[in-house]
Design an enzyme around this catalytic site. Structure first.
Site, mmCIF file in Angstrom:
data_model
loop_
_atom_site.group_PDB
_atom_site.id
_atom_site.type_symbol
_atom_site.label_atom_id
_atom_site.label_comp_id
_atom_site.label_asym_id
_atom_site.label_seq_id
_atom_site.Cartn_x
_atom_site.Cartn_y
_atom_site.Cartn_z
ATOM 1 N N LYS A 106 0.822 -1.215 0.000
ATOM 2 C CA LYS A 106 0.000 0.000 0.000
ATOM 3 C C LYS A 106 0.853 1.261 0.000
ATOM 4 C CE LYS A 106 -4.343 -1.866 1.540
ATOM 5 N NZ LYS A 106 -3.987 -3.292 1.757
HETATM 6 C C1 PLP Z 1 -4.650 -4.356 1.151
HETATM 7 C C2 PLP Z 1 -3.895 -5.616 1.089
HETATM 8 C C3 PLP Z 1 -4.240 -6.660 0.190
HETATM 9 C C4 PLP Z 1 -5.462 -6.579 -0.708
HETATM 10 O O1 PLP Z 1 -5.280 -5.668 -1.757
HETATM 11 P P1 PLP Z 1 -6.558 -5.155 -2.588
HETATM 12 O O2 PLP Z 1 -5.996 -4.209 -3.585
HETATM 13 O O3 PLP Z 1 -7.464 -4.511 -1.607
HETATM 14 O O4 PLP Z 1 -7.175 -6.354 -3.210
HETATM 15 C C5 PLP Z 1 -3.450 -7.793 0.148
HETATM 16 N N1 PLP Z 1 -2.384 -7.925 0.970
HETATM 17 C C6 PLP Z 1 -2.033 -6.969 1.848
HETATM 18 C C7 PLP Z 1 -0.863 -7.202 2.735
HETATM 19 C C8 PLP Z 1 -2.751 -5.783 1.941
HETATM 20 O O5 PLP Z 1 -2.384 -4.845 2.823
#
Ligand code: PLP
Length: 431
Positions: A106
């Site tokens: 993220k």
């Molecule tokens: C947010 C997140 C996801 C999921 O990603 P999306 O784009 O919401 O599908 C997967 N793994 C981790 C570690 C995350 O923080």
């Protein structure tokens, strides 16, 4: 390039789409068309750096709204860490998206969004409000930390995030304030919504949200699919991506890249027990459900927000969905077994989210019998989920210095009951 709400009642430019986040009609912004990259770009891809790819791809989405020099500067700041494709086994690679400041993927989206918001708000003071169940808040905090003119308010549920996550939310200081809410994540989200729609607060401040629906978080998530190709195309095999999915932002960004011309052989949307999308692909019916708690908790989503974007990409046609995406759901038990197996067989430590993606590649391989290179998106460093990982692998794992540094810092938060009037009174006193 125009940006259009998935509900079709709003059309605007990229600047407004980014500053607003959500359209007034409740829809999510999408580019009016998916830009095409030319043959020259793809021929040259193996010679490009991650930053060069980022610039060229972002430019397609941003057009003339930002100068090349400003965009290059932002891209170089955002992508100041590596995203290596690490070989796990003969045909499986882990695209490690976790080398950023908070060690989760993220970071990529949040850093880009923060800089684009700062750029488009032109130094006008702004308050960013974000509710978090853990990782989003820290990536947003890190992205906005020390950005001039922007104050960030993170609402998180007291006692419901891991100790490390809490440190990652509460130790920034400066322009980042952590509001510790005695309630659930849903309470935090409800409070954030009330804040953002409150008339008095909106009169006094320019407020915006920083949640995952912002188009500025999606655009940079497309960069690393190209970058994986730049690293792995030379292997001469079809490339399959397995994406551990919750709100399906990462997957949607991948779908963009294929429409832009990247020859991705197959997408696998791997989920934990929260199986709304695998069920949808099986039955053709979309039914949201309350989320179930799992060990890959960043994917515990019962109503994935980017479903609306995927629907618009596929013109609401289930058969189009099925052509591009295989989707499977896996249990915590299978996830744990995979973490153990991959550690024992190949010496690679997967975090629970990456393990779900690994399972997706295995299942697709069994079903298809094809010879391919499988790339799993490793979305978090295993040390972010240290409690689970150490219990499953029955041993200590190394905690990177970047995370230890958070642990050493002092928590600073302001506590509130889940009561809008009290939170509002606090905000009204802010400068
Ligand atoms: C947010 C997140 C996801 C999921 O990603 P999306 O784009 O919401 O599908 C997967 N793994 C981790 C570690 C995350 O923080």
């Amino acid at each position: 390039m125009k940006y259009i709400s998935t509900r079709k009642h709003e059309e605007t430019n990229i600047k407004t789409a980014i500053l607003k986040g959500l359209a007034d009609d409740g829809g999510l912004f999408m580019p009016e068309y998916i830009p095409q990259l030319d043959a020259g770009f793809f021929e040259n891809l193996p010679n490009l750096s991650l930053q060069e790819i980022g610039f060229q791809v972002a430019k397609e989405f941003l057009g003339e709204s930002i100068s090349d020099d400003n965009l290059k500067e932002i891209i170089n700041e955002v992508l100041n860490f590596e995203i290596p494709a690490v070989k796990i086994s003969e045909n499986i690679y882990s695209l490690e998206l976790f080398h950023g400041p908070t060690m989760a993927f993220k970071d990529v989206g949040a850093r880009f969004m923060a800089r684009m918001m700062a750029y488009f708000s032109e130094g006008k003071p702004m308050k960013v409000v974000v509710a978090t169940s853990g990782d989003t808040g820290s990536a947003v905090a890190s992205g906005f930390f020390n950005v001039v003119g922007i104050e960030v308010y993170i609402l998180y549920p007291k006692g419901k995030v891991s100790p490390l996550q809490e440190k990652q939310l509460t130790t920034w200081g400066g322009n980042i304030k952590a509001l510790e809410i005695d309630g659930t994540f849903d309470d935090c989200q409800a409070l954030a919504k009330q804040i953002l729609s409150d008339e008095e607060l909106n009169q006094k401040f320019t407020l915006t949200s920083a949640n995952s629906i912002n188009i500025a978080r999606l655009i940079p998530q497309s960069f690393y699919y190209f970058w994986a190709f730049a690293q792995l195309e030379k292997l001469g095999k079809p490339i399959v991506f397995s994406v551990p999915s919750g709100n399906f932002g990462n997957l949607t960004a991948g779908l963009f890249t294929k429409k832009m011309g990247l020859p991705i052989h197959q997408f696998i949307a791997s989920t934990n027990a929260n199986d709304v999308i695998p069920k949808f692909l099986e039955t053709g019916n979309y039914e949201s459900k309350p989320s179930k708690q799992t060990i890959s908790n960043a994917m515990d989503v019962g109503n994935p927000s980017n479903f609306e974007r995927m629907k618009s990409l596929f013109n609401d046609d289930v058969s189009e969905f099925k052509k591009e995406i295989e989707s499977y759901s896996f249990s915590d038990e299978a996830t744990k077994e995979t973490m153990i197996k991959v550690k024992n067989d190949f010496g690679y430590t997967l975090d629970p989210h990456g393990a779900v993606a690994y399972l997706g590649l295995e299942k697709y391989s069994e079903k298809s019998n094809e010879d391919f290179v499988g790339v799993l998106l490793e979305t978090a460093h295993p040390a972010k989920f240290v409690e689970v990982v150490e219990e499953v692998l029955k041993g200590k794992i190394e905690i990177p210095e970047k995370l230890e540094a958070f642990n050493r810092k002092e928590k600073q938060s302001v506590e509130f009951p889940a009561d809008f009037e009290l939170v509002k009174a606090f905000l009204m006193e802010e400068k």
